[in-house]
Each structure stands twice: as structure tokens, then as C-alpha cells.
Design a protein around this motif. Structure first.
Motif, mmCIF file in Angstrom:
data_model
loop_
_atom_site.group_PDB
_atom_site.id
_atom_site.type_symbol
_atom_site.label_atom_id
_atom_site.label_comp_id
_atom_site.label_asym_id
_atom_site.label_seq_id
_atom_site.Cartn_x
_atom_site.Cartn_y
_atom_site.Cartn_z
ATOM 1 N N ALA A 425 0.829 -1.207 0.000
ATOM 2 C CA ALA A 425 0.000 0.000 0.000
ATOM 3 C C ALA A 425 0.865 1.259 0.000
ATOM 4 C CB ALA A 425 -0.920 -0.021 1.212
ATOM 5 N N GLN A 426 1.946 1.218 0.747
ATOM 6 C CA GLN A 426 2.822 2.389 0.873
ATOM 7 C C GLN A 426 3.514 2.723 -0.441
ATOM 8 O OE1 GLN A 426 5.828 1.946 3.995
ATOM 9 N NE2 GLN A 426 7.308 3.076 2.739
ATOM 10 N N CYS A 427 3.927 1.707 -1.194
ATOM 11 C CA CYS A 427 4.756 1.929 -2.382
ATOM 12 C C CYS A 427 4.001 1.793 -3.703
ATOM 13 C CB CYS A 427 5.931 0.942 -2.382
ATOM 14 S SG CYS A 427 7.007 1.079 -0.938
ATOM 15 N N GLY A 428 2.723 1.457 -3.648
ATOM 16 C CA GLY A 428 1.980 1.281 -4.889
ATOM 17 C C GLY A 428 2.293 -0.023 -5.589
ATOM 18 N N ILE A 429 2.662 -1.052 -4.831
ATOM 19 C CA ILE A 429 2.962 -2.365 -5.399
ATOM 20 C C ILE A 429 1.653 -3.056 -5.757
ATOM 21 C CG2 ILE A 429 4.007 -4.622 -4.949
ATOM 22 C CD1 ILE A 429 5.762 -3.143 -2.804
ATOM 23 N N ALA A 464 -8.109 -4.955 -0.726
ATOM 24 C CA ALA A 464 -8.980 -3.880 -1.211
ATOM 25 C C ALA A 464 -9.106 -2.774 -0.176
ATOM 26 C CB ALA A 464 -10.352 -4.448 -1.565
ATOM 27 N N GLN A 465 -9.245 -3.143 1.075
ATOM 28 C CA GLN A 465 -9.375 -2.142 2.133
ATOM 29 C C GLN A 465 -8.111 -1.316 2.283
ATOM 30 O OE1 GLN A 465 -10.450 -4.708 5.418
ATOM 31 N NE2 GLN A 465 -12.652 -4.403 5.099
ATOM 32 N N GLN A 466 -6.960 -1.905 2.002
ATOM 33 C CA GLN A 466 -5.690 -1.193 2.112
ATOM 34 C C GLN A 466 -5.345 -0.409 0.844
ATOM 35 O OE1 GLN A 466 -3.738 -1.003 4.920
ATOM 36 N NE2 GLN A 466 -5.436 -2.049 5.938
ATOM 37 N N GLY A 467 -6.198 -0.531 -0.186
ATOM 38 C CA GLY A 467 -5.962 0.209 -1.421
ATOM 39 C C GLY A 467 -4.937 -0.412 -2.345
ATOM 40 N N VAL A 468 -4.661 -1.710 -2.176
ATOM 41 C CA VAL A 468 -3.719 -2.411 -3.049
ATOM 42 C C VAL A 468 -4.482 -2.923 -4.269
ATOM 43 C CG1 VAL A 468 -2.118 -4.336 -3.258
ATOM 44 C CG2 VAL A 468 -2.267 -3.072 -1.102
ATOM 45 N N ILE A 469 -4.005 -2.596 -5.460
ATOM 46 C CA ILE A 469 -4.666 -3.022 -6.689
ATOM 47 C C ILE A 469 -4.231 -4.443 -7.028
ATOM 48 C CG2 ILE A 469 -5.072 -2.539 -9.126
ATOM 49 C CD1 ILE A 469 -6.176 -0.417 -7.241
ATOM 50 N N VAL A 470 -5.224 -5.319 -7.162
ATOM 51 C CA VAL A 470 -4.979 -6.740 -7.418
ATOM 52 C C VAL A 470 -5.747 -7.163 -8.661
ATOM 53 C CG1 VAL A 470 -5.330 -9.080 -6.535
ATOM 54 C CG2 VAL A 470 -4.596 -7.265 -4.994
ATOM 55 N N GLY A 471 -5.102 -7.940 -9.510
ATOM 56 C CA GLY A 471 -5.756 -8.486 -10.687
ATOM 57 C C GLY A 471 -5.905 -9.988 -10.574
#
Length: 582
Positions: A425-429, A464-471
Motif C-alpha cells: 500500500a505504501q509503495c503502490g505495489i 482492497a481495504q488497504q488500497g492495493v490493486i490486485v488483478g
């Protein structure tokens, strides 16, 4: 949790942005669309997840989406108008992880039956031994122990009895089980030591010291030969074309090839030149992380210099792929805590944690080189130890220069942890996950690890709650067929899995607190995957200006019973305004 939210229903046609209709040139009398699809339930997957009635397409682009009445006003004398009679329309689906060139030719030599038990495995070996000359190798690829009824490797003795005069390798990704003749021909005995400086582990009987036949992450040591027929380049290209058509049948319009090389890129390009490419391809260029850093840098430079590194909507060489650890399906993923002695995986060492292929300093150097040159790095990272190591490497580069816009990726990321998720979440990974692994392998993982160690196994809700984009992806590797393929490429089964988290053979969901909504499940295979490939402004949703990649399906997956989603049938698939299925 799984129902269609009333908030989305409340933003149907009434919430239409009128600019959607009137911003296009056709509304201003400057032309007419080629196609209008109306009387539909068009799931836009836009920012507000709006549902519309009609859509206009010109060339390869969507030009308007809105109410029937407004879109129909755009029709001209040559516009083809299609009444969808209430059918649902979705953006074309995207698979974040596949291996089409090898999957397409897996059965080129002979058809390989499904194997769901040790008895099936041994029967196949006996059948091959009956038709192959003595001394010829019998190799089984990617029949995973987690998916066999007995949940274990076939033993050395069983393999010996099935084919005493043939060397046999039961290979499951980076690991394998060998019979006695295969061990002998490969020079692997009780005194054998790995001396090539590369990772690996030979399982030995704790009493006798003899090899059990199981090799961890070192199948490179097996001196296997093959008499199987190999396809010509033309045959390989035709098999690839057929596989991409099979992808279209389940609604896929774009895929990510996670192990591209110069030869396979040229194969895709030949299909494109012949106007036979029916999926858009994002390429992650494979490099051997065991090579010296100078060779790795040279490989990165080759990828950057490739003509298709410049954006092409059909084939784009933009990523870099390497292996960081082994696999969860075979017992070699790198874990933060020991795996534990296991009959399922044939593990005898209580301190064994799996295999990590790249030490932290070199890992940092590889991903920094890739990111500095504009490539999106990703690594096969399955265990929570490997996932955290990769996240930490990206975070270290992030202290050198910002990486968020470069979207560094983690592939598989099955076993996660709060620490790794926080860094992501911090780095946009970003991450590409394979829901079908939860379906196929969840019950075996519970039997081995217990529920507590699986708390952050594919944690879609937390991410999703942490804002991490997952495919969502498949890791499709072998066979063609919606449900006969190894690592099933059926995205509808993937959506059903994240909505229920019910492993095959189990009535109980695996950590139901990680279930996501239907809208979020759709996003895994549409806009999220477009974001993973830097193309969210071009595809992944049905909005004016985006590519006309869309599918028409036979049911309303926002309101039908959740168990019906897995069997969704695609009626039509369109890529760039052209129907590619049926």
C-alpha cells in the motif's frame, strides 16, 4: 456480502453523465457509429460502476454509452443496430497471468488424460511404458500433489513398479519425484551434493540416507531426454492461434504472458501481421535470476530495446519476470516459518522453510535496474517469506526514487502478511493472484497448515481495504479447454471462487472475512488488470474513447444466485469493435 448493492442500482440511467452522449462527434452530426447495441444491461465498470442501456461503437472505439433513447439518436443509414433483449454486457475480461505459447503445444505429441489420483498417475505411466522403447524417459508435467486424492507424491517404489525399465520423472513445476532408474541416470545417490551454486534440495530418507526420489527446485539436475514430437514454428503458431480463440470463448480479450522471450514475442507478432491475433498481449520478459547481474542487465536492455517496448495496443513488451521461490503446490515456496514434516509434500526436515532463489542484495539490484529503465518487474513469489522479501526490495528502491507510477508487481503472492500488505500500500505495489488455486488447493493447504497459517492466504478483502490493486489470473500452463486445462483459465470460476472462497471438496469457506463483492470480483478481471498493465485509460471499462473490447453473456451475474456465476456462458466476444467469438 455477495448481493448486488442497492447503491449501484440507484445509479442506473438516472445518474448518466449527459456529456457521455454528446461529447462524441456523432452526436454533433459529424458521422455515424458503425454499431449500436441497445436494450442491454451494460456494466460499464466506470468510476461509479454505472449500468447503462445502450452503447455505440465506431471503428475500434466506444463512442457513446447511455440510455436507449439518446444512443439510438446517433444511428445513421449504415449503422448496424443490435437489440440485445436485456442481455448483460461487460468489458472484455483480462487474465493477469498465463503461459499461452507452451500451453498451446502441451499435447502436441499425444493427449494427456486428467489425473486425480496416484492410481491415475501410475496407469498413465504404465500406458506410456507400453508404447515407448525401454530406456526412453516418461515425463509427467504439472500434475500437482495438492490436487491428487491421496495428497502426496508418488513414491520411488510406486514409480519403479509402474515402469522398471524406463526412467520416470513426475514433475510439478520446480519440484519432481523420480524413480530409481531416473535417479541413477542423473547420478543422484546417497552421496550426491548440489555443487553448481544454484538452489535446490534433495530429499533423503532420514533412516537410510538414500534419496526418496523427491527433488526440490532442482529439476535442472535431471538428465532427461525426450523422443516426443516437437512442433514446427508454423505448427506452434497455429496452436497458439487456437488457444487464443479458446480464451475468447470464455470472454478473455487481453492476457498477460508472464514468461515472454524473443521467440514467443515473434510468434505473437506473426499472428498480428496475419490479422489472426484475437487477444491483446502484455509481455513480461523472462530473465534467469541465477545469472550474473551483468547478464541480467543485458537482458533488461534487450527488453527495453525491443521494438514492441514502444506501446502497441496488441503486443506490448513492458514487464520483467523472474523466479524468487518455489511453489506451494509442491512444497518449496519460501515461508517465514518452517513447513513442518509432511507426508503430503514428502518433507522430512522439521526446519525446512522452502527455497529462496535470490538473496536480498541481488534482488534489490535486479528490481532497481528494471524500474530505473522503465520496466515493470515482477517475480514468482508464493510463500509469505518470498512475498515479504520482494515487497522489502521494492520499498528499498522506493527510498532511491519513487516507484508508485512504475507499478512494481508481485506474481502469485498466495501467502501474505500484514507487513507485506502495508509495504504494498505504501509503495503502490500491485499483485496478480490466481483464485483458482484457492479453489483447487485450499482443502489440501488447510489439511497441512491449519486455518491460522492461512489467515492471509489470498486476502482479497484486506488488500482492497488497504488500497492495493490486485488483478485476477489463471497461471494457465497446459491443455486447451475451459475446465480440462491445468490451472484453469476460466475467469468465471475465478469470480465464483473469490465470492465464496469454497475450496473444491469443502463445504466451508476459507476465511470468509476475505470475501469480496460481485462488483469487486468483476473489477479483478477488468479495470484492475488494465491498471496492472498501465492501460486503465484505454480498456477495462466501457466508456467513450476506450477500445471496444466487450462481451455479451447469458446471465445477470450481479443478481443471479452466486453459484450460477461459475457456469456463465459467453454469447459473443468483441475485440476492437470486431467480433472474434463465435
Amino acid at each position: 456480502m455477495n448481493g448486488y448493492r442497492s447503491s449501484a442500482a440507484g445509479t442506473l440511467i438516472a445518474s448518466l453523465s449527459i456529456a457521455w452522449v454528446f461529447a462524441c462527434p456523432f452526436a454533433l452530426g459529424e458521422g455515424q457509429p458503425d454499431w449500436i447495441f441497445h436494450n442491454a444491461k451494460i456494466v460499464t465498470v466506470d468510476e461509479h460502476f454505472r449500468i447503462m442501456e445502450a452503447m455505440a461503437v465506431s471503428g475500434d472505439r466506444i463512442v457513446a454509452v447511455g440510455p436507449n433513447e439518446e444512443i439510438m439518436k446517433l444511428a445513421g443509414p449504415s449503422t448496424q443496430v443490435v437489440d440485445l433483449q436485456g442481455r448483460m454486457v461487460l468489458p472484455g475480461l483480462i487474465d493477469s497471468h498465463s503461459h499461452p505459447p507452451s500451453a498451446a503445444v502441451y499435447e502436441f505429441d499425444h493427449e494427456v488424460p486428467s489425473m486425480e489420483s496416484i492410481a491415475d498417475v501410475l496407469a498413465y505411466i504404465r500406458a506410456r511404458a507400453a508404447v515407448l522403447p525401454k530406456g526412453e524417459w516418461i515425463v509427467i508435467q504439472q500434475v500437482f500433489v495438492t490436487r491428487l486424492k491421496e495428497r502426496r507424491f508418488p513414491t520411488r517404489k510406486e514409480l519403479d513398479e509402474a515402469a522398471p525399465e524406463h526412467p520416470v520423472m513426475f514433475r510439478t513445476g520446480p519440484d519432481a519425484a523420480l524413480n530409481s532408474l531416473a535417479l541413477k541416470l542423473s547420478g543422484i545417490d546417497r552421496n550426491f551434493q548440489i555443487t553448481d551454486g544454484q538452489p535446490g534440495f534433495v530429499e533423503k530418507d532420514p533412516v537410510t540416507g538414500e534419496p526418496t526420489g523427491i527433488l526440490r527446485s532442482c529439476t535442472r539436475l535431471v538428465k532427461v531426454t525426450s523422443s516426443a514430437k516437437s512442433p514446427s514454428e508454423e505448427e506452434s503458431r497455429e496452436a497458439l492461434r487456437k488457444l487464443l480463440r479458446a480464451y475468447n470463448e470464455v470472454g478473455l480479450t487481453s492476457i498477460v504472458d508472464r514468461s515472454g522471450n524473443d521467440r514467443t514475442i515473434a510468434r505473437y507478432k506473426a499472428l498480428l501481421d496475419q490479422k489472426q491475433l484475437t487477444c491483446r498481449i502484455f509481455i513480461t520478459y523472462y530473465v534467469d535470476a541465477q545469472a550474473p547481474i551483468e547478464k541480467i542487465e543485458a537482458a533488461i536492455d534487450r527488453a527495453v530495446a525491443h521494438p514492441l517496448h514502444q506501446y502497441n495496443p496488441w503486443i506490448w513488451v513492458r514487464g520483467l519476470k523472474f523466479f524468487l521461490d518455489g511453489g506451494m503446490l509442491t512444497g518449496s515456496a519460501y515461508m517465514r516459518e518452517p513447513w513442518g514434516v509432511s507426508q503430503i509434500y514428502g518433507i522430512t526436515d522439521p526446519d525446512y522453510r522452502g527455497v529462496l532463489f535470490v538473496e536480498p542484495e541481488k534482488l534489490y539490484q535486479i528490481v532497481k535496474l528494471a524500474l530505473a529503465k522503465g520496466l515493470q518487474p515482477t517475480a514468482h513469489a508464493v510463500g509469505d517469506g518470498a512475498v515479504l522479501a520482494l515487497a522489502e526490495a521494492y520499498a528499498r528502491v522506493n527510498r532511491d526514487f519513487p516507484v508508485r507510477e512504475l507499478r512494481p508487481c508481485i506474481s502469485h503472492a498466495n501467502f501474505m502478511s500484514p507487513e507485506a500488505i502495508a509495504l504494498m500500500a505504501q509503495c503502490g505495489i500491485v499483485a496478480d493472484l490466481q483464485p483458482a488455486w484457492l479453489y483447487h488447493d485450499g482443502a489440501t493447504l488447510v489439511a497441512h497448515f491449519g486455518l491460522q497459517r492461512l489467515r492471509y492466504f489470498q486476502p482479497y478483502r484486506t488488500l482492497a481495504q488497504q488500497g492495493v490493486i490486485v488483478g485476477g489470473g489463471s497461471d494457465h500452463m497446459q491443455k486447451i479447454g475451459r475446465r480440462r486445462s491445468i490451472n484453469i483459465y476460466d475467469p468465471w470460476l475465478g469470480m465464483w471462487t473469490v465470492l465464496t472462497r469454497r475450496p473444491r471438496g469443502s463445504d466451508a469457506p476459507l476465511h470468509p472475512e476475505e470475501i469480496i463483492t460481485r462488483e469487486e470480483a468483476i473489477k479483478l478481471y477488468t479495470i484492475n488488470n488494465a491498471y496492472l498493465t498501465f492501460e486503465e485509460k484505454l480498456k477495462g471499462s466501457l466508456e467513450p474513447g476506450k477500445y471496444a473490447d466487450f462481451i455479451i453473456i447469458d446471465r445477470d451475474i450481479l443478481t443471479c444466485p452466486v453459484d450460477a456465476i461459475a457456469d456463465t456462458e459467453v454469447l459473443e466476444t468483441w475485440v476492437g469493435g470486431r467480433k472474434v467469438f463465435p
